[in-house]
Write a protein that holds these residues in place. Structure first.
Motif, PDB file in Angstrom:
ATOM      1  N   TYR A   1      38.041  29.574  42.166  1.00 11.11           N
ATOM      2  CA  TYR A   1      38.780  30.481  41.717  1.00 11.11           C
ATOM      3  C   TYR A   1      37.913  31.829  42.725  1.00 11.11           C
ATOM      4  CZ  TYR A   1      39.658  35.061  39.584  1.00 11.11           C
ATOM      5  OH  TYR A   1      40.118  36.244  39.240  1.00 11.11           O
ATOM      6  N   LEU A   2      36.794  32.102  42.355  1.00  7.98           N
ATOM      7  CA  LEU A   2      36.378  33.114  43.205  1.00  7.98           C
ATOM      8  C   LEU A   2      36.505  33.253  44.630  1.00  7.98           C
ATOM      9  CD1 LEU A   2      32.881  33.437  41.111  1.00  7.98           C
ATOM     10  CD2 LEU A   2      34.751  34.996  41.038  1.00  7.98           C
ATOM     11  N   CYS A   3      36.212  32.089  45.245  1.00  3.26           N
ATOM     12  CA  CYS A   3      36.120  31.913  46.724  1.00  3.26           C
ATOM     13  C   CYS A   3      37.532  31.668  47.287  1.00  3.26           C
ATOM     14  CB  CYS A   3      35.187  30.733  47.205  1.00  3.26           C
ATOM     15  SG  CYS A   3      33.426  31.361  46.546  1.00  3.26           S
ATOM     16  N   GLY A   4      38.551  31.411  46.520  1.00  3.52           N
ATOM     17  CA  GLY A   4      39.729  31.096  47.024  1.00  3.52           C
ATOM     18  C   GLY A   4      39.928  29.594  47.667  1.00  3.52           C
ATOM     19  N   HIS A   5      38.944  28.793  47.174  1.00  2.00           N
ATOM     20  CA  HIS A   5      39.151  27.387  47.585  1.00  2.00           C
ATOM     21  C   HIS A   5      40.399  26.563  47.486  1.00  2.00           C
ATOM     22  CE1 HIS A   5      37.690  23.786  49.422  1.00  2.00           C
ATOM     23  NE2 HIS A   5      36.772  23.393  48.413  1.00  2.00           N
ATOM     24  N   TRP A   6      41.458  26.706  47.933  1.00  7.52           N
ATOM     25  CA  TRP A   6      42.768  26.451  47.718  1.00  7.52           C
ATOM     26  C   TRP A   6      42.884  24.877  47.932  1.00  7.52           C
ATOM     27  CZ3 TRP A   6      45.389  24.053  51.604  1.00  7.52           C
ATOM     28  CH2 TRP A   6      44.975  24.256  52.752  1.00  7.52           C
ATOM     29  N   ASP A   7      42.026  24.375  49.041  1.00  6.09           N
ATOM     30  CA  ASP A   7      42.270  22.840  49.225  1.00  6.09           C
ATOM     31  C   ASP A   7      41.279  22.203  48.483  1.00  6.09           C
ATOM     32  OD1 ASP A   7      42.502  20.831  50.648  1.00  6.09           O
ATOM     33  OD2 ASP A   7      41.413  20.996  52.389  1.00  6.09           O
ATOM     34  N   SER A   8      41.350  22.006  47.196  1.00  9.83           N
ATOM     35  CA  SER A   8      40.423  21.303  46.182  1.00  9.83           C
ATOM     36  C   SER A   8      41.219  20.922  44.854  1.00  9.83           C
ATOM     37  CB  SER A   8      39.322  22.139  46.141  1.00  9.83           C
ATOM     38  OG  SER A   8      38.217  21.107  45.423  1.00  9.83           O
ATOM     39  N   TYR A   9      40.348  20.904  43.872  1.00 15.05           N
ATOM     40  CA  TYR A   9      41.061  20.625  42.704  1.00 15.05           C
ATOM     41  C   TYR A   9      41.880  21.370  42.001  1.00 15.05           C
ATOM     42  CZ  TYR A   9      41.715  19.352  37.823  1.00 15.05           C
ATOM     43  OH  TYR A   9      42.112  19.004  36.727  1.00 15.05           O
ATOM     44  N   TRP A  10      41.495  22.426  41.995  1.00 10.44           N
ATOM     45  CA  TRP A  10      42.340  23.778  41.018  1.00 10.44           C
ATOM     46  C   TRP A  10      43.581  24.082  41.612  1.00 10.44           C
ATOM     47  CZ3 TRP A  10      39.698  28.092  37.651  1.00 10.44           C
ATOM     48  CH2 TRP A  10      40.901  28.257  36.807  1.00 10.44           C
ATOM     49  N   GLU A  11      43.480  24.783  42.814  1.00  7.54           N
ATOM     50  CA  GLU A  11      44.623  25.679  43.375  1.00  7.54           C
ATOM     51  C   GLU A  11      45.562  24.811  44.293  1.00  7.54           C
ATOM     52  OE1 GLU A  11      43.501  29.370  45.235  1.00  7.54           O
ATOM     53  OE2 GLU A  11      41.779  29.596  43.693  1.00  7.54           O
TER      54      GLU A  11
ATOM     55  N   VAL B   1      47.004  31.139  47.807  1.00  8.53           N
ATOM     56  CA  VAL B   1      47.294  30.757  46.349  1.00  8.53           C
ATOM     57  C   VAL B   1      47.089  32.095  45.236  1.00  8.53           C
ATOM     58  CG1 VAL B   1      47.317  29.070  44.442  1.00  8.53           C
ATOM     59  CG2 VAL B   1      46.992  28.419  46.889  1.00  8.53           C
ATOM     60  N   CYS B   2      45.924  32.329  45.077  1.00  4.43           N
ATOM     61  CA  CYS B   2      45.489  33.600  44.281  1.00  4.43           C
ATOM     62  C   CYS B   2      44.752  34.124  44.828  1.00  4.43           C
ATOM     63  CB  CYS B   2      45.002  32.736  42.712  1.00  4.43           C
ATOM     64  SG  CYS B   2      44.443  33.808  41.296  1.00  4.43           S
ATOM     65  N   GLY B   3      45.200  35.299  45.416  1.00  8.49           N
ATOM     66  CA  GLY B   3      44.524  36.446  46.033  1.00  8.49           C
ATOM     67  C   GLY B   3      43.248  37.039  45.448  1.00  8.49           C
ATOM     68  N   PRO B   4      42.453  38.012  46.094  1.00  8.95           N
ATOM     69  CA  PRO B   4      41.571  38.558  45.318  1.00  8.95           C
ATOM     70  C   PRO B   4      41.842  39.382  44.164  1.00  8.95           C
ATOM     71  CG  PRO B   4      42.042  39.620  47.669  1.00  8.95           C
ATOM     72  CD  PRO B   4      42.812  38.344  47.380  1.00  8.95           C
ATOM     73  N   GLU B   5      43.092  39.992  43.942  1.00  9.36           N
ATOM     74  CA  GLU B   5      43.469  40.856  43.074  1.00  9.36           C
ATOM     75  C   GLU B   5      43.934  40.107  41.822  1.00  9.36           C
ATOM     76  OE1 GLU B   5      44.483  41.608  46.264  1.00  9.36           O
ATOM     77  OE2 GLU B   5      43.377  43.403  46.490  1.00  9.36           O
TER      78      GLU B   5
ATOM     79  N   SER C   1      44.221  37.545  38.513  1.00  8.15           N
ATOM     80  CA  SER C   1      43.425  37.270  37.780  1.00  8.15           C
ATOM     81  C   SER C   1      42.920  35.802  37.491  1.00  8.15           C
ATOM     82  CB  SER C   1      43.728  37.804  36.251  1.00  8.15           C
ATOM     83  OG  SER C   1      43.078  37.426  35.279  1.00  8.15           O
ATOM     84  N   TYR C   2      41.924  35.406  36.937  1.00  8.18           N
ATOM     85  CA  TYR C   2      41.658  33.937  36.664  1.00  8.18           C
ATOM     86  C   TYR C   2      42.637  33.591  35.460  1.00  8.18           C
ATOM     87  CZ  TYR C   2      39.314  35.209  32.390  1.00  8.18           C
ATOM     88  OH  TYR C   2      38.987  35.717  30.981  1.00  8.18           O
ATOM     89  N   LYS C   3      43.188  34.547  34.597  1.00  9.03           N
ATOM     90  CA  LYS C   3      44.018  34.250  33.766  1.00  9.03           C
ATOM     91  C   LYS C   3      45.437  33.649  34.429  1.00  9.03           C
ATOM     92  CE  LYS C   3      41.820  37.457  30.736  1.00  9.03           C
ATOM     93  NZ  LYS C   3      41.840  38.963  29.905  1.00  9.03           N
ATOM     94  N   GLN C   4      45.878  34.615  35.497  1.00  7.12           N
ATOM     95  CA  GLN C   4      47.155  34.015  36.144  1.00  7.12           C
ATOM     96  C   GLN C   4      47.024  32.689  36.820  1.00  7.12           C
ATOM     97  OE1 GLN C   4      48.115  36.989  39.091  1.00  7.12           O
ATOM     98  NE2 GLN C   4      49.550  35.257  40.096  1.00  7.12           N
ATOM     99  N   LEU C   5      45.643  32.477  37.407  1.00  7.19           N
ATOM    100  CA  LEU C   5      45.432  31.091  38.045  1.00  7.19           C
ATOM    101  C   LEU C   5      45.544  29.907  36.756  1.00  7.19           C
ATOM    102  CD1 LEU C   5      44.893  29.333  40.409  1.00  7.19           C
ATOM    103  CD2 LEU C   5      42.320  29.606  39.842  1.00  7.19           C
TER     104      LEU C   5
ATOM    105  N   GLN D   1      48.512  24.612  35.853  1.00  2.97           N
ATOM    106  CA  GLN D   1      48.091  23.828  34.878  1.00  2.97           C
ATOM    107  C   GLN D   1      47.591  22.393  35.134  1.00  2.97           C
ATOM    108  OE1 GLN D   1      48.310  24.516  30.839  1.00  2.97           O
ATOM    109  NE2 GLN D   1      47.519  26.135  31.809  1.00  2.97           N
ATOM    110  N   THR D   2      46.623  22.383  35.835  1.00  2.00           N
ATOM    111  CA  THR D   2      45.881  20.967  35.693  1.00  2.00           C
ATOM    112  C   THR D   2      45.448  20.572  34.571  1.00  2.00           C
ATOM    113  OG1 THR D   2      43.738  22.128  36.188  1.00  2.00           O
ATOM    114  CG2 THR D   2      44.933  21.778  38.335  1.00  2.00           C
ATOM    115  N   ARG D   3      44.990  19.075  34.514  1.00  4.09           N
ATOM    116  CA  ARG D   3      44.734  18.559  33.174  1.00  4.09           C
ATOM    117  C   ARG D   3      43.420  19.414  32.849  1.00  4.09           C
ATOM    118  NH1 ARG D   3      43.926  13.730  30.509  1.00  4.09           N
ATOM    119  NH2 ARG D   3      43.993  14.225  28.363  1.00  4.09           N
ATOM    120  N   ALA D   4      42.487  19.662  33.690  1.00  4.55           N
ATOM    121  CA  ALA D   4      41.138  20.552  33.050  1.00  4.55           C
ATOM    122  C   ALA D   4      41.528  21.825  32.372  1.00  4.55           C
ATOM    123  CB  ALA D   4      40.308  20.695  34.009  1.00  4.55           C
ATOM    124  N   ALA D   5      42.739  22.565  33.151  1.00  2.77           N
ATOM    125  CA  ALA D   5      43.273  23.794  32.635  1.00  2.77           C
ATOM    126  C   ALA D   5      43.927  23.409  31.088  1.00  2.77           C
ATOM    127  CB  ALA D   5      44.277  24.293  33.467  1.00  2.77           C
TER     128      ALA D   5
END
Length: 653
Positions: free
Chosen positions: A375-385, A473-477, A479-483, A488-492
């Motif tokens: 989330y912090l680094c905007g790593h879109w090419d991985s599990y969450w985003e 996907v989820c820019g610097p502004e 919120s993690y709540k929005q992500l 809604q991955t299984r972990a989320a």
């Protein structure tokens, strides 16, 4: 009296030798002849000789050098070393290490980042000399049979063909070590980039500080700042997560052709990585059984989850020992299925249930910290985003984006037009966005597993498109709540539901990471260190590296659909540095606002942890040690003069 005079002179001669030191001078050059000049040693100039390990490294041992700091300079093929007027050897240092021609600073330690000590990852073998970022290694590739993509990146073969060309030779020149391997397996990656990346796999029995598989990420190919991947890895290491090691290196061909600046990293889905990252704390012949490493693409922690066991990519000398049978495959499916079932059973509001799941199935602290970094680094090419559109065929009356009254009216109209006879609505195609977790690995650790449970660790990889680079996907502004709500991955769904204990644990990690490291103060200082150390290297990459000065921009492969990227300019690099700083500040502000706290005004200092490692195997590493010189020893004029005086006094006595 004469005896006293002789003894006194002899004493002075001995003192003179004690107050001097023997020094190994070593320079990496593609010139034919090199020599070193030492003004304080009676302006002595000494010729260096090519190392028996690689001709591009020229060395000489000089004894009787001044004990205090002194200046020296190299002369290459009769000319002063370009780019460096004078060098200085500090007090007490007996080697220059393997210096590179034209580089002013050979050793320069980078200031790291600190974090609470109880978060340390203590199982790693350690960076060792291979990944010591106080030094910039030089990689030299044999010119014979060199792949075309090093000098003409668009000559990568037919479409969908992976270019695998064995290198006749590759040499790693580290701070004190020269390591060479022959007929090395290599493969090209990111074939459509202007600057190619590649990976190598050393031969059986030839490991470099236990590493066998290494990837050379093309610095500046995706990320104009050059720093995204390194910073991501720094963050993961600092907060105590298992992650690949990395170091910037220069790559040349043996004839001196400069290829470019690369980020050399471990290949995560390999056994050599597992042995160094998860078994580095096991000394001697302890339990070093390596478990399975699963590479997961488009796979979430749900029923039917499928990940590829990369254990089939063999690192060991005994290839038969690692044969992968149908039974092994079925056993792997059983392990993954058991992990998915464990997700269903964990009570996210029960501390005991959470701890048991973390201990037996998936290490939650490292998993939550990994999600925080994504989330912090905007790593879109991985599990969450990561997400994408898929086609879904359904009856028109079942479309979710229509109004109920409209659906009823459509049905009535259709029936009326068909003599009031109900009809079956035709299926229509709809594009919907779904989560597609990808590009991460799971390690199943035998040390914490049993017949009844399979303990996994989540490991992220490929940090080249982060900090705002690539897909947004989820820019610097954001919120993690929005992500959490939108992805809604299984972990989320299981762990990040609002009001749960696991959500609180995740938020605690997120707060701690931003408070101590992911902020303009701590991470900003690390960026300043990178700028100070690598500004010269990046300039070299833009001005001299082969790929920056190609003549094949009109190559037929350049205009393929997948190849729309342009070569990055130096001005874009400078802008990229500002962009990454701005991204970090904006993201940190977003989190502090969400969780109501402030980041540290002064960065925590890193705690230097000494890692005791086994002595490298002699047949695998070739060392040149200043304590056991193989080159010609040079006797200084001052020492010779002292001996002559002593002999003369003996004669007159």
């Amino acid at each position: 009296m004469n005896t006293l005079i002789f003894s006194f002179v002899l004493f002075l001669a001995i003192i003179g030798n004690v107050q001097s030191r023997d020094v190994k001078f070593s320079i990496i050059t593609f010139g034919k002849k090199a020599s070193v000049n030492i003004p304080k040693l009676n302006d002595t100039t000494v010729e260096l000789k090519p190392s028996i390990l690689h001709k591009s490294v020229q060395t000489v041992y000089v004894n009787g050098c001044p004990d205090e700091e002194f200046e020296y300079s190299y002369i290459i093929d009769g000319e002063a070393e370009p780019g460096v007027n004078v060098r200085k050897l500090p007090v007490g240092q007996t080697t220059t290490y393997n210096e590179l021609i034209g580089r002013q600073e050979t050793i320069s330690k980078l200031k790291g980042m600190g974090y609470p000590e109880d978060q340390e990852w203590t199982r790693s073998y350690g960076k060792t000399e291979l990944f010591d970022d106080s030094y910039i290694p030089t990689i030299i590739i044999d010119n014979s049979n060199v792949p075309k993509y090093f000098t003409s990146p668009y000559d990568f073969g037919a479409k969908d063909e992976k270019t695998k060309i064995p290198l006749n030779g590759i040499t790693f020149i580290l701070k004190e070590t020269i390591f060479t391997d022959k007929n090395v397996e290599t493969a090209q990656k990111s074939r459509y980039n202007d600057k190619v990346q590649f990976k190598v796999k050393l031969n059986d029995g030839h490991k470099l500080y236990k590493r066998k598989s290494l990837k050379f990420r093309a610095s500046g190919a995706e990320d104009p700042s050059f720093l995204g991947e390194s910073l991501y890895s720094d963050l993961a290491q600092t907060i105590g997560n298992p992650v690949h090691d990395k170091v910037f290196v220069r790559v040349y061909l043996e004839d001196g052709t400069p290829i470019g600046l690369y980020n050399m990293i471990d290949v995560t889905a390999s056994k050599s990585f597992l042995k160094t990252e998860f078994y580095g704390d096991v000394k001697g012949k302890g339990n070093k059984e390596v478990g399975a490493i699963f590479e997961c693409h488009s796979s979430d922690f749900e029923k039917g989850m499928s990940c590829e066991n990369k254990k089939v990519v063999k690192d060991s000398e005994d290839k038969d020992k690692d044969s992968y049978s149908k039974k092994d495959e079925e056993n792997d499916k059983k392990k993954i299925a058991a992990l998915v079932e464990a997700f269903d059973k964990v009570d996210v509001n029960n501390e005991s249930s959470i701890n048991e799941f973390s201990k037996k199935w998936l290490d939650l602290d490292s998993f939550f910290k990994a999600l925080c970094l994504e989330y912090l680094c905007g790593h879109w090419d991985s599990y969450w985003e990561y997400s994408g559109e898929v086609s879904v065929k359904r009856k028109r009356a079942e479309e979710e984006d229509g109004d109920d009254d409209e659906k009823k009216e459509d049905t009535k109209t259709t029936q009326a037009n068909n003599n009031n006879k109900p009809t079956t609505e035709p299926k229509v195609e709809k594009r919907v966005t779904v989560n597609k977790p990808t590009n991460y690995v799971l390690y199943q650790d035998p040390r914490d597993s049993s017949d009844d449970n399979y303990k996994f660790f989540f490991i992220d990889q490929d940090f080249d498109q982060t900090f705002g680079v690539g897909k947004k996907v989820c820019g610097p502004e954001c919120s993690y709540k929005q992500l959490i709500a939108e992805h809604q991955t299984r972990a989320a769904k299981v762990f990040l539901r609002e009001g749960t204990l696991t959500r609180k644990k995740f938020e605690n990690h997120l707060k701690s990471i931003v408070q101590h490291v992911f902020n303009p103060v701590a991470l900003g200082r690390r960026i300043e260190e990178y700028e100070r150390r690598y500004a010269h290297e990046i300039l070299w990459d833009f001005n001299d590296a082969t790929f920056r000065d190609r003549q094949d921009r009109n190559h037929t492969n350049r205009n393929l659909d997948h190849s729309q990227r342009k070569a990055i300019s130096y001005s874009q690099h400078q802008q990229g540095l500002e962009d990454i700083k701005k991204y970090i500040e904006d993201r940190a502000k977003t989190v502090t606002k969400d969780l109501d706290f402030e980041w540290d005004a002064t960065p925590m200092e890193p705690v230097e942890r000494e890692i005791v490692i086994e002595e490298p195997e002699k047949q695998q590493l070739k060392f040149e040690k200043s304590a056991a010189p193989m080159n010609m020893m040079i006797t200084t004029k001052s020492t010779i003069l002292t001996v002559i005086i002593v002999i003369f006094l003996q004669l007159i006595i």
